[in-house]
Scaffold this active site. Structure first.
Site, PDB file in Angstrom:
ATOM      1  N   LYS A 142     -13.377   0.897  16.542  1.00 14.00           N
ATOM      2  CA  LYS A 142     -12.105   0.182  16.349  1.00 14.00           C
ATOM      3  C   LYS A 142     -11.376   0.028  17.683  1.00 14.00           C
ATOM      4  O   LYS A 142     -10.787  -1.007  17.966  1.00 14.00           O
ATOM      5  CB  LYS A 142     -11.244   0.981  15.354  1.00 14.00           C
ATOM      6  CG  LYS A 142     -10.285   0.155  14.578  1.00 14.00           C
ATOM      7  CD  LYS A 142      -9.847   0.856  13.304  1.00 14.00           C
ATOM      8  CE  LYS A 142     -10.898   0.739  12.199  1.00 14.00           C
ATOM      9  NZ  LYS A 142     -10.559   1.486  11.006  1.00 14.00           N
ATOM     10  N   ASN A 191       0.855  -1.194   0.000  1.00 13.08           N
ATOM     11  CA  ASN A 191       0.000   0.000   0.000  1.00 13.08           C
ATOM     12  C   ASN A 191       0.890   1.243   0.000  1.00 13.08           C
ATOM     13  O   ASN A 191       2.113   1.144   0.030  1.00 13.08           O
ATOM     14  CB  ASN A 191      -0.960  -0.019   1.194  1.00 13.08           C
ATOM     15  CG  ASN A 191      -0.208  -0.036   2.508  1.00 13.08           C
ATOM     16  OD1 ASN A 191       0.517   0.897   2.832  1.00 13.08           O
ATOM     17  ND2 ASN A 191      -0.337  -1.130   3.264  1.00 13.08           N
ATOM     18  N   PRO A 193      -2.348 -11.616  10.612  1.00 18.31           N
ATOM     19  CA  PRO A 193      -2.592 -11.396  12.042  1.00 18.31           C
ATOM     20  C   PRO A 193      -2.758  -9.902  12.309  1.00 18.31           C
ATOM     21  O   PRO A 193      -2.162  -9.080  11.616  1.00 18.31           O
ATOM     22  CB  PRO A 193      -1.308 -11.912  12.701  1.00 18.31           C
ATOM     23  CG  PRO A 193      -0.272 -11.896  11.635  1.00 18.31           C
ATOM     24  CD  PRO A 193      -0.999 -12.123  10.341  1.00 18.31           C
ATOM     25  N   ASP A 194      -3.562  -9.578  13.302  1.00 19.91           N
ATOM     26  CA  ASP A 194      -3.735  -8.170  13.684  1.00 19.91           C
ATOM     27  C   ASP A 194      -2.746  -7.861  14.812  1.00 19.91           C
ATOM     28  O   ASP A 194      -2.899  -8.331  15.939  1.00 19.91           O
ATOM     29  CB  ASP A 194      -5.175  -7.911  14.132  1.00 19.91           C
ATOM     30  CG  ASP A 194      -5.429  -6.415  14.249  1.00 19.91           C
ATOM     31  OD1 ASP A 194      -4.641  -5.724  14.934  1.00 19.91           O
ATOM     32  OD2 ASP A 194      -6.394  -5.934  13.633  1.00 19.91           O
ATOM     33  N   ILE A 195      -1.720  -7.097  14.485  1.00 22.36           N
ATOM     34  CA  ILE A 195      -0.620  -6.855  15.431  1.00 22.36           C
ATOM     35  C   ILE A 195      -1.100  -6.023  16.617  1.00 22.36           C
ATOM     36  O   ILE A 195      -0.781  -6.307  17.771  1.00 22.36           O
ATOM     37  CB  ILE A 195       0.557  -6.178  14.695  1.00 22.36           C
ATOM     38  CG1 ILE A 195       1.067  -7.134  13.622  1.00 22.36           C
ATOM     39  CG2 ILE A 195       1.670  -5.794  15.660  1.00 22.36           C
ATOM     40  CD1 ILE A 195       1.830  -6.502  12.501  1.00 22.36           C
ATOM     41  N   LYS A 198       9.039 -17.510  -9.948  1.00 20.05           N
ATOM     42  CA  LYS A 198       8.264 -16.446 -10.590  1.00 20.05           C
ATOM     43  C   LYS A 198       7.102 -17.049 -11.384  1.00 20.05           C
ATOM     44  O   LYS A 198       7.302 -18.009 -12.152  1.00 20.05           O
ATOM     45  CB  LYS A 198       9.176 -15.636 -11.519  1.00 20.05           C
ATOM     46  CG  LYS A 198       8.478 -14.438 -12.102  1.00 20.05           C
ATOM     47  CD  LYS A 198       9.371 -13.670 -13.058  1.00 20.05           C
ATOM     48  CE  LYS A 198       8.534 -12.660 -13.806  1.00 20.05           C
ATOM     49  NZ  LYS A 198       9.148 -12.235 -15.045  1.00 20.05           N
ATOM     50  N   PHE A 221      -4.090   3.274  15.373  1.00 22.27           N
ATOM     51  CA  PHE A 221      -4.515   4.315  14.448  1.00 22.27           C
ATOM     52  C   PHE A 221      -5.763   3.850  13.702  1.00 22.27           C
ATOM     53  O   PHE A 221      -5.980   2.650  13.543  1.00 22.27           O
ATOM     54  CB  PHE A 221      -3.404   4.620  13.425  1.00 22.27           C
ATOM     55  CG  PHE A 221      -2.506   5.733  13.880  1.00 22.27           C
ATOM     56  CD1 PHE A 221      -1.597   5.511  14.899  1.00 22.27           C
ATOM     57  CD2 PHE A 221      -2.584   6.996  13.313  1.00 22.27           C
ATOM     58  CE1 PHE A 221      -0.769   6.532  15.345  1.00 22.27           C
ATOM     59  CE2 PHE A 221      -1.763   8.023  13.740  1.00 22.27           C
ATOM     60  CZ  PHE A 221      -0.859   7.794  14.764  1.00 22.27           C
ATOM     61  N   ASP A 271      -3.959  -6.151   5.065  1.00 24.68           N
ATOM     62  CA  ASP A 271      -4.959  -6.991   5.738  1.00 24.68           C
ATOM     63  C   ASP A 271      -4.879  -8.439   5.294  1.00 24.68           C
ATOM     64  O   ASP A 271      -5.211  -9.333   6.050  1.00 24.68           O
ATOM     65  CB  ASP A 271      -6.357  -6.424   5.478  1.00 24.68           C
ATOM     66  CG  ASP A 271      -6.561  -5.114   6.239  1.00 24.68           C
ATOM     67  OD1 ASP A 271      -6.141  -5.048   7.408  1.00 24.68           O
ATOM     68  OD2 ASP A 271      -7.108  -4.146   5.659  1.00 24.68           O
ATOM     69  N   LYS A 318     -10.479  -3.736  18.972  1.00 21.58           N
ATOM     70  CA  LYS A 318      -9.090  -4.211  19.027  1.00 21.58           C
ATOM     71  C   LYS A 318      -8.551  -4.289  20.448  1.00 21.58           C
ATOM     72  O   LYS A 318      -7.433  -4.769  20.654  1.00 21.58           O
ATOM     73  CB  LYS A 318      -8.210  -3.296  18.177  1.00 21.58           C
ATOM     74  CG  LYS A 318      -8.698  -3.254  16.721  1.00 21.58           C
ATOM     75  CD  LYS A 318      -7.569  -3.090  15.749  1.00 21.58           C
ATOM     76  CE  LYS A 318      -8.086  -3.137  14.319  1.00 21.58           C
ATOM     77  NZ  LYS A 318      -7.043  -3.404  13.363  1.00 21.58           N
TER      78      LYS A 318
END
Ligand code: CTP
Length: 424
Positions: free
Chosen positions: A347, A218, A313-315, A296, A333, A286, A351
Protein backbone atom coordinates in the site's frame (compact mmCIF):
# COMPACT_ATOMS: atom_id res chain seq x y z
CA UNK A 1 8.39 5.16 37.69
CA UNK A 2 11.13 7.33 39.16
CA UNK A 3 10.12 10.69 40.59
CA UNK A 4 12.60 10.87 43.45
CA UNK A 5 13.09 14.42 44.70
CA UNK A 6 10.37 15.89 42.44
CA UNK A 7 7.96 18.35 44.07
CA UNK A 8 4.34 18.41 42.97
CA UNK A 9 1.88 21.14 43.91
CA UNK A 10 -1.50 19.44 43.61
CA UNK A 11 -4.68 21.50 43.31
CA UNK A 12 -7.82 19.54 44.17
CA UNK A 13 -11.04 21.13 42.93
CA UNK A 14 -14.62 20.11 43.61
CA UNK A 15 -15.69 16.99 41.76
CA UNK A 16 -16.65 13.44 42.58
CA UNK A 17 -13.37 12.36 40.91
CA UNK A 18 -11.48 13.92 43.86
CA UNK A 19 -11.55 10.51 45.54
CA UNK A 20 -9.27 9.22 42.75
CA UNK A 21 -6.85 12.04 43.50
CA UNK A 22 -6.11 10.45 46.87
CA UNK A 23 -4.89 7.38 45.01
CA UNK A 24 -2.76 9.65 42.79
CA UNK A 25 -1.14 11.17 45.90
CA UNK A 26 -0.34 7.69 47.21
CA UNK A 27 1.23 6.68 43.89
CA UNK A 28 3.25 9.90 43.68
CA UNK A 29 4.61 9.20 47.17
CA UNK A 30 5.53 5.63 46.19
CA UNK A 31 7.39 7.00 43.16
CA UNK A 32 9.47 9.23 45.45
CA UNK A 33 7.78 12.60 44.78
CA UNK A 34 6.78 15.01 47.54
CA UNK A 35 3.30 16.48 47.28
CA UNK A 36 1.83 19.69 48.70
CA UNK A 37 -1.89 20.16 48.23
CA UNK A 38 -4.18 23.14 47.76
CA UNK A 39 -7.81 22.24 48.36
CA UNK A 40 -10.48 24.52 46.89
CA UNK A 41 -13.75 25.21 48.72
CA UNK A 42 -15.51 22.85 46.29
CA UNK A 43 -12.77 20.23 46.68
CA UNK A 44 -13.27 20.21 50.44
CA UNK A 45 -16.87 19.04 49.84
CA UNK A 46 -15.47 15.79 48.38
CA UNK A 47 -12.25 15.02 50.28
CA UNK A 48 -11.20 16.23 53.70
CA UNK A 49 -8.06 18.25 54.42
CA UNK A 50 -7.25 15.56 56.96
CA UNK A 51 -7.09 12.73 54.41
CA UNK A 52 -4.94 14.82 52.06
CA UNK A 53 -2.66 15.87 54.93
CA UNK A 54 -2.31 12.26 56.06
CA UNK A 55 -1.34 11.10 52.56
CA UNK A 56 0.98 14.00 51.71
CA UNK A 57 2.48 14.29 55.19
CA UNK A 58 2.18 18.08 54.76
CA UNK A 59 -0.15 20.85 55.79
CA UNK A 60 -2.99 21.34 53.30
CA UNK A 61 -3.47 24.92 52.04
CA UNK A 62 -7.01 26.22 51.59
CA UNK A 63 -7.30 29.90 52.23
CA UNK A 64 -5.79 32.83 50.34
CA UNK A 65 -6.44 35.22 53.20
CA UNK A 66 -5.39 33.01 56.10
CA UNK A 67 -2.68 34.68 58.13
CA UNK A 68 -1.34 31.33 59.27
CA UNK A 69 -1.20 29.93 55.73
CA UNK A 70 0.46 33.05 54.31
CA UNK A 71 2.88 33.34 57.22
CA UNK A 72 3.90 29.70 56.92
CA UNK A 73 3.96 29.54 53.14
CA UNK A 74 2.87 32.39 50.85
CA UNK A 75 1.18 31.41 47.58
CA UNK A 76 4.22 32.55 45.60
CA UNK A 77 6.45 30.25 47.61
CA UNK A 78 4.01 27.36 47.12
CA UNK A 79 4.55 27.64 43.38
CA UNK A 80 8.26 28.51 43.61
CA UNK A 81 8.94 25.39 45.63
CA UNK A 82 7.28 23.07 43.10
CA UNK A 83 8.53 21.48 39.88
CA UNK A 84 5.04 20.98 38.46
CA UNK A 85 1.48 22.10 39.26
CA UNK A 86 -1.19 19.43 38.77
CA UNK A 87 -4.90 20.27 38.86
CA UNK A 88 -6.88 17.06 39.50
CA UNK A 89 -9.80 17.06 39.21
CA UNK A 90 -9.98 20.23 37.11
CA UNK A 91 -13.63 21.32 37.08
CA UNK A 92 -15.31 23.32 34.29
CA UNK A 93 -15.45 26.27 36.69
CA UNK A 94 -11.77 26.19 37.65
CA UNK A 95 -10.72 25.80 33.98
CA UNK A 96 -12.90 28.80 33.07
CA UNK A 97 -11.34 30.87 35.86
CA UNK A 98 -7.85 29.82 34.71
CA UNK A 99 -8.68 30.78 31.11
CA UNK A 100 -10.01 34.16 32.26
CA UNK A 101 -6.95 34.79 34.43
CA UNK A 102 -9.00 35.21 37.60
CA UNK A 103 -7.31 35.18 40.98
CA UNK A 104 -10.20 34.90 43.40
CA UNK A 105 -8.98 32.11 45.65
CA UNK A 106 -5.71 30.43 46.62
CA UNK A 107 -5.86 27.92 43.71
CA UNK A 108 -6.41 30.49 40.93
CA UNK A 109 -4.01 33.00 42.48
CA UNK A 110 -1.27 30.39 42.58
CA UNK A 111 -2.04 29.28 39.01
CA UNK A 112 -1.86 32.88 37.79
CA UNK A 113 1.35 33.61 39.67
CA UNK A 114 3.23 30.49 38.64
CA UNK A 115 5.92 30.17 36.00
CA UNK A 116 6.04 26.39 36.42
CA UNK A 117 4.52 23.85 34.01
CA UNK A 118 0.87 23.07 34.66
CA UNK A 119 -0.99 19.80 33.97
CA UNK A 120 -4.79 19.68 34.23
CA UNK A 121 -6.94 16.54 34.49
CA UNK A 122 -10.49 17.68 33.61
CA UNK A 123 -13.49 15.92 35.15
CA UNK A 124 -17.08 16.95 34.60
CA UNK A 125 -20.44 16.03 33.11
CA UNK A 126 -20.18 15.13 29.42
CA UNK A 127 -22.31 18.06 28.26
CA UNK A 128 -20.30 20.51 30.34
CA UNK A 129 -17.13 19.14 28.71
CA UNK A 130 -18.58 19.35 25.19
CA UNK A 131 -20.01 22.85 25.72
CA UNK A 132 -18.32 25.38 23.41
CA UNK A 133 -17.46 27.52 26.45
CA UNK A 134 -15.37 24.71 27.98
CA UNK A 135 -13.89 23.72 24.62
CA UNK A 136 -12.88 27.34 23.93
CA UNK A 137 -11.34 27.60 27.38
CA UNK A 138 -9.36 24.41 26.78
CA UNK A 139 -8.11 25.68 23.40
CA UNK A 140 -6.99 28.91 25.05
CA UNK A 141 -5.22 27.09 27.89
CA UNK A 142 -3.50 24.76 25.41
CA UNK A 143 -2.21 27.76 23.43
CA UNK A 144 -0.73 29.06 26.67
CA UNK A 145 1.13 25.77 27.11
CA UNK A 146 -1.09 24.14 29.77
CA UNK A 147 -0.87 20.35 29.38
CA UNK A 148 -4.04 18.28 29.51
CA UNK A 149 -4.68 14.64 30.31
CA UNK A 150 -8.10 13.13 29.60
CA UNK A 151 -10.94 13.29 30.15
CA UNK A 152 -11.68 9.63 29.43
CA UNK A 153 -14.82 8.20 27.89
CA UNK A 154 -17.03 6.15 30.13
CA UNK A 155 -20.02 5.86 32.43
CA UNK A 156 -20.27 8.85 34.74
CA UNK A 157 -21.53 9.38 38.28
CA UNK A 158 -24.44 11.38 36.77
CA UNK A 159 -25.64 8.25 34.89
CA UNK A 160 -24.52 9.57 31.50
CA UNK A 161 -21.93 8.18 29.12
CA UNK A 162 -19.22 9.99 27.18
CA UNK A 163 -16.04 12.03 27.65
CA UNK A 164 -15.84 13.61 31.10
CA UNK A 165 -14.31 11.06 33.48
CA UNK A 166 -11.04 12.12 35.05
CA UNK A 167 -8.06 10.18 33.66
CA UNK A 168 -7.03 7.26 35.88
CA UNK A 169 -4.26 7.89 38.45
CA UNK A 170 -1.68 5.59 36.72
CA UNK A 171 -2.14 7.55 33.46
CA UNK A 172 -1.81 10.90 35.29
CA UNK A 173 1.30 9.60 37.06
CA UNK A 174 2.83 8.53 33.72
CA UNK A 175 2.16 11.97 32.22
CA UNK A 176 3.70 13.67 35.26
CA UNK A 177 6.82 11.53 34.85
CA UNK A 178 6.96 12.41 31.15
CA UNK A 179 6.64 16.14 31.88
CA UNK A 180 9.36 15.99 34.52
CA UNK A 181 11.76 13.91 32.40
CA UNK A 182 15.01 15.78 31.69
CA UNK A 183 14.66 18.32 28.88
CA UNK A 184 10.88 18.16 28.63
CA UNK A 185 9.78 21.41 30.26
CA UNK A 186 6.72 22.67 28.34
CA UNK A 187 7.71 25.39 25.93
CA UNK A 188 11.18 23.93 25.51
CA UNK A 189 12.31 22.79 22.08
CA UNK A 190 12.24 19.21 23.40
CA UNK A 191 8.59 19.44 24.51
CA UNK A 192 7.36 21.27 21.38
CA UNK A 193 9.56 19.76 18.70
CA UNK A 194 6.98 20.52 15.99
CA UNK A 195 6.62 24.24 16.80
CA UNK A 196 6.54 26.19 13.53
CA UNK A 197 5.38 23.13 11.56
CA UNK A 198 1.97 22.72 10.01
CA UNK A 199 0.10 19.39 10.13
CA UNK A 200 -2.97 18.03 8.39
CA UNK A 201 -4.80 14.96 9.75
CA UNK A 202 -7.83 13.13 8.35
CA UNK A 203 -10.03 11.14 10.72
CA UNK A 204 -13.35 9.32 11.07
CA UNK A 205 -15.56 7.80 8.39
CA UNK A 206 -17.13 9.54 5.41
CA UNK A 207 -20.86 9.48 4.69
CA UNK A 208 -21.82 9.05 1.04
CA UNK A 209 -25.45 10.03 0.32
CA UNK A 210 -27.88 7.67 -1.40
CA UNK A 211 -30.72 10.17 -1.11
CA UNK A 212 -31.40 13.04 1.32
CA UNK A 213 -32.00 10.64 4.24
CA UNK A 214 -29.81 7.59 3.56
CA UNK A 215 -26.07 7.18 3.22
CA UNK A 216 -23.22 4.64 2.93
CA UNK A 217 -20.84 4.73 5.90
CA UNK A 218 -18.52 2.57 8.01
CA UNK A 219 -17.86 1.97 11.69
CA UNK A 220 -14.76 4.17 12.14
CA UNK A 221 -14.88 5.99 15.52
CA UNK A 222 -12.17 8.54 14.66
CA UNK A 223 -10.34 7.72 17.90
CA UNK A 224 -6.95 7.05 16.32
CA UNK A 225 -7.03 10.03 13.94
CA UNK A 226 -8.18 12.40 16.68
CA UNK A 227 -5.45 11.10 19.04
CA UNK A 228 -2.81 11.77 16.36
CA UNK A 229 -4.10 15.31 15.80
CA UNK A 230 -4.03 15.90 19.58
CA UNK A 231 -0.45 14.61 19.83
CA UNK A 232 0.78 16.71 16.89
CA UNK A 233 -0.83 19.83 18.38
CA UNK A 234 0.64 19.06 21.82
CA UNK A 235 4.04 18.76 20.14
CA UNK A 236 3.58 22.31 18.88
CA UNK A 237 2.35 21.77 15.30
CA UNK A 238 -0.31 24.10 13.90
CA UNK A 239 -2.80 21.28 13.26
CA UNK A 240 -5.84 21.08 10.99
CA UNK A 241 -8.09 18.06 11.59
CA UNK A 242 -10.39 17.22 8.68
CA UNK A 243 -12.91 14.82 10.15
CA UNK A 244 -15.92 12.93 8.88
CA UNK A 245 -18.95 12.61 11.21
CA UNK A 246 -17.87 11.32 14.66
CA UNK A 247 -19.15 11.77 18.20
CA UNK A 248 -15.74 12.78 19.60
CA UNK A 249 -15.00 16.39 20.56
CA UNK A 250 -12.24 18.21 18.67
CA UNK A 251 -8.97 17.74 20.54
CA UNK A 252 -7.60 20.73 22.40
CA UNK A 253 -5.66 23.23 20.32
CA UNK A 254 -6.63 21.71 16.95
CA UNK A 255 -8.52 23.47 14.12
CA UNK A 256 -11.43 21.18 13.18
CA UNK A 257 -12.85 21.13 9.65
CA UNK A 258 -15.94 18.90 9.73
CA UNK A 259 -16.87 17.19 6.45
CA UNK A 260 -19.35 14.55 5.27
CA UNK A 261 -18.21 12.99 2.01
CA UNK A 262 -14.88 11.85 0.53
CA UNK A 263 -15.06 14.64 -2.03
CA UNK A 264 -15.60 17.24 0.74
CA UNK A 265 -12.67 15.72 2.62
CA UNK A 266 -10.41 15.98 -0.42
CA UNK A 267 -11.38 19.63 -0.99
CA UNK A 268 -10.78 20.48 2.69
CA UNK A 269 -7.38 18.76 2.61
CA UNK A 270 -6.28 20.58 -0.53
CA UNK A 271 -7.41 23.87 1.05
CA UNK A 272 -5.29 23.12 4.14
CA UNK A 273 -2.06 22.92 2.09
CA UNK A 274 0.75 23.78 2.34
CA UNK A 275 1.56 21.54 5.26
CA UNK A 276 4.76 19.87 6.44
CA UNK A 277 2.98 16.75 7.63
CA UNK A 278 -0.12 14.91 6.39
CA UNK A 279 -1.48 11.91 8.29
CA UNK A 280 -4.43 10.17 6.63
CA UNK A 281 -6.17 8.14 9.32
CA UNK A 282 -9.72 8.51 7.95
CA UNK A 283 -11.66 5.45 6.85
CA UNK A 284 -12.75 7.01 3.57
CA UNK A 285 -15.63 5.22 1.82
CA UNK A 286 -14.16 3.61 -1.28
CA UNK A 287 -17.30 4.13 -3.32
CA UNK A 288 -20.17 6.60 -3.58
CA UNK A 289 -23.51 6.44 -5.38
CA UNK A 290 -23.00 7.87 -8.87
CA UNK A 291 -26.17 9.97 -8.84
CA UNK A 292 -27.51 10.48 -5.33
CA UNK A 293 -31.28 11.05 -5.54
CA UNK A 294 -32.47 14.59 -4.89
CA UNK A 295 -35.65 13.31 -3.21
CA UNK A 296 -36.17 10.42 -0.83
CA UNK A 297 -36.29 7.13 -2.77
CA UNK A 298 -39.72 5.47 -2.44
CA UNK A 299 -40.60 1.78 -2.56
CA UNK A 300 -42.00 1.35 -6.06
CA UNK A 301 -43.07 -2.29 -6.08
CA UNK A 302 -40.34 -3.10 -8.66
CA UNK A 303 -37.85 -4.14 -6.00
CA UNK A 304 -34.96 -2.12 -4.61
CA UNK A 305 -33.51 0.71 -6.72
CA UNK A 306 -30.21 -0.10 -8.44
CA UNK A 307 -27.33 1.75 -6.79
CA UNK A 308 -24.70 2.65 -9.34
CA UNK A 309 -21.41 2.98 -7.46
CA UNK A 310 -18.36 4.94 -8.59
CA UNK A 311 -14.94 5.07 -6.95
CA UNK A 312 -14.11 7.95 -4.62
CA UNK A 313 -10.90 9.97 -4.99
CA UNK A 314 -7.99 8.62 -2.96
CA UNK A 315 -7.06 11.49 -0.63
CA UNK A 316 -3.82 9.94 0.59
CA UNK A 317 -2.59 9.31 -2.97
CA UNK A 318 -3.70 12.81 -3.96
CA UNK A 319 -1.69 14.45 -1.14
CA UNK A 320 1.32 12.26 -1.90
CA UNK A 321 1.25 13.52 -5.49
CA UNK A 322 0.62 17.20 -4.69
CA UNK A 323 3.70 18.45 -6.56
CA UNK A 324 5.25 21.61 -5.14
CA UNK A 325 2.84 21.67 -2.16
CA UNK A 326 3.35 17.99 -1.31
CA UNK A 327 3.80 17.74 2.47
CA UNK A 328 7.35 16.78 3.39
CA UNK A 329 6.03 13.69 5.18
CA UNK A 330 2.88 11.90 4.03
CA UNK A 331 1.67 9.11 6.33
CA UNK A 332 -1.14 6.66 5.56
CA UNK A 333 -2.85 3.87 7.43
CA UNK A 334 -3.52 0.29 6.39
CA UNK A 335 -6.04 -1.90 8.18
CA UNK A 336 -5.00 -5.54 7.71
CA UNK A 337 -6.01 -8.88 9.18
CA UNK A 338 -3.19 -11.00 7.68
CA UNK A 339 0.28 -10.43 6.24
CA UNK A 340 0.05 -7.04 7.92
CA UNK A 341 3.56 -5.87 6.99
CA UNK A 342 3.58 -7.20 3.40
CA UNK A 343 0.14 -5.75 2.58
CA UNK A 344 1.01 -2.46 4.30
CA UNK A 345 4.27 -2.14 2.36
CA UNK A 346 2.46 -2.78 -0.93
CA UNK A 347 0.00 0.00 0.00
CA UNK A 348 2.88 2.38 0.84
CA UNK A 349 4.35 1.95 -2.63
CA UNK A 350 1.01 2.00 -4.45
CA UNK A 351 -0.15 5.24 -2.83
CA UNK A 352 3.23 7.01 -3.03
CA UNK A 353 3.24 7.95 0.69
CA UNK A 354 6.37 8.02 2.85
CA UNK A 355 5.16 5.94 5.80
CA UNK A 356 2.34 3.52 6.46
CA UNK A 357 1.03 2.76 9.92
CA UNK A 358 -0.21 -0.79 9.44
CA UNK A 359 -2.88 -1.74 12.00
CA UNK A 360 -3.42 -5.34 12.88
CA UNK A 361 -7.23 -5.41 12.99
CA UNK A 362 -7.67 -9.16 13.33
CA UNK A 363 -10.48 -9.83 15.86
CA UNK A 364 -8.07 -11.04 18.59
CA UNK A 365 -6.48 -7.56 18.83
CA UNK A 366 -9.78 -5.78 19.66
CA UNK A 367 -8.59 -2.76 17.64
CA UNK A 368 -11.90 -1.99 15.92
CA UNK A 369 -13.97 0.25 18.18
CA UNK A 370 -11.49 -0.35 21.04
CA UNK A 371 -9.17 2.05 22.80
CA UNK A 372 -5.94 0.12 22.03
CA UNK A 373 -4.01 -0.47 18.85
CA UNK A 374 -1.20 -2.75 17.65
CA UNK A 375 0.75 -1.18 14.79
CA UNK A 376 3.82 -1.53 12.61
CA UNK A 377 5.45 1.62 11.26
CA UNK A 378 6.60 0.97 7.69
CA UNK A 379 9.14 3.32 6.12
CA UNK A 380 11.35 3.01 3.07
CA UNK A 381 14.24 1.99 5.36
CA UNK A 382 12.47 -0.69 7.37
CA UNK A 383 9.75 -1.76 9.78
CA UNK A 384 9.26 -0.88 13.45
CA UNK A 385 6.78 -3.09 15.31
CA UNK A 386 5.23 -1.44 18.37
CA UNK A 387 3.69 -3.38 21.24
CA UNK A 388 -0.07 -3.07 21.89
CA UNK A 389 -0.75 0.35 23.45
CA UNK A 390 -3.52 2.93 23.77
CA UNK A 391 -4.50 4.91 20.67
CA UNK A 392 -3.35 8.06 22.53
CA UNK A 393 0.07 6.51 23.06
CA UNK A 394 0.25 5.52 19.36
CA UNK A 395 -0.52 9.19 18.60
CA UNK A 396 2.27 10.42 20.87
CA UNK A 397 4.84 7.95 19.53
CA UNK A 398 3.92 8.77 15.95
CA UNK A 399 4.24 12.51 16.66
CA UNK A 400 7.67 11.87 18.22
CA UNK A 401 8.77 9.80 15.19
CA UNK A 402 7.55 12.55 12.83
CA UNK A 403 9.37 15.23 14.84
CA UNK A 404 12.60 13.21 14.74
CA UNK A 405 12.31 12.67 10.98
CA UNK A 406 11.65 16.35 10.27
CA UNK A 407 14.40 17.52 12.62
CA UNK A 408 16.85 15.49 10.57
CA UNK A 409 15.57 17.40 7.53
CA UNK A 410 14.94 21.16 7.08
CA UNK A 411 14.71 23.51 10.10
CA UNK A 412 11.04 24.37 10.79
CA UNK A 413 11.57 28.05 10.09
CA UNK A 414 12.57 27.46 6.45
CA UNK A 415 9.57 25.51 5.13
CA UNK A 416 6.77 26.96 2.94
CA UNK A 417 4.29 25.69 5.55
CA UNK A 418 6.10 27.70 8.24
CA UNK A 419 5.63 30.80 6.11
CA UNK A 420 1.89 30.00 5.95
CA UNK A 421 1.78 29.70 9.76
CA UNK A 422 3.50 33.07 10.07
CA UNK A 423 0.99 34.65 7.65
CA UNK A 424 -2.04 33.20 9.54
N1 CTP B 1 -7.53 6.61 1.94
C1 CTP B 1 -7.81 7.87 1.44
N2 CTP B 1 -8.80 8.03 0.52
C2 CTP B 1 -9.49 6.97 0.07
C3 CTP B 1 -9.22 5.68 0.59
C4 CTP B 1 -8.23 5.53 1.52
O1 CTP B 1 -7.16 8.84 1.85
N3 CTP B 1 -10.45 7.16 -0.83
C5 CTP B 1 -6.42 6.46 2.89
C6 CTP B 1 -6.84 6.12 4.29
O2 CTP B 1 -7.03 7.31 5.07
C7 CTP B 1 -5.63 5.32 4.80
C8 CTP B 1 -5.24 4.55 3.56
O3 CTP B 1 -5.64 5.35 2.47
O4 CTP B 1 -4.56 6.16 5.12
C9 CTP B 1 -5.95 3.22 3.53
O5 CTP B 1 -5.99 2.79 2.24
P1 CTP B 1 -7.07 1.72 1.70
O6 CTP B 1 -6.68 1.38 0.31
O7 CTP B 1 -8.44 2.18 1.94
O8 CTP B 1 -6.70 0.57 2.62
P2 CTP B 1 -7.55 -0.27 3.58
O9 CTP B 1 -8.55 0.55 4.30
O10 CTP B 1 -6.54 -0.94 4.41
O11 CTP B 1 -8.37 -1.19 2.57
P3 CTP B 1 -7.93 -2.32 1.49
O12 CTP B 1 -7.12 -3.30 2.25
O13 CTP B 1 -9.23 -2.79 1.03
O14 CTP B 1 -7.13 -1.66 0.40
Amino acid sequence: MELAGKRILLIVAGGIAAYKTLDLVRRLGEAGASVRAILTRGGAQFVTPLSLAALTGEKVYEDLFSLTDEAEMGHIRLSREADLLVVAPATADLLARMAAGLADDLATTTLLATDKPVLVAPAMNVRMWLHPATQDNMALLARRGVAVIGPDDGAMACNEYGPGRMAEPPAILARIAEMLAPGSAPGSAEARPLAGRRALVTSGPTHEPIDPVRYIANRSSGRQGHAIAAALAAAGADTVLVSGPVTLPAPTGVTLVPVETARDMLAACRAALPADIAVCAAAVADWRVADAAGQKLKKSGDGPPPLDLVENPDILADLAAAGPVRPRLVVGFAAETEQVVAHGEAKRRRKGCDWIVANDVSPATGTFGGTDNTVHLLRADGVESWPAMSKSEVGRRLAAAIAAALAADTPAADTPAAAAVRRA
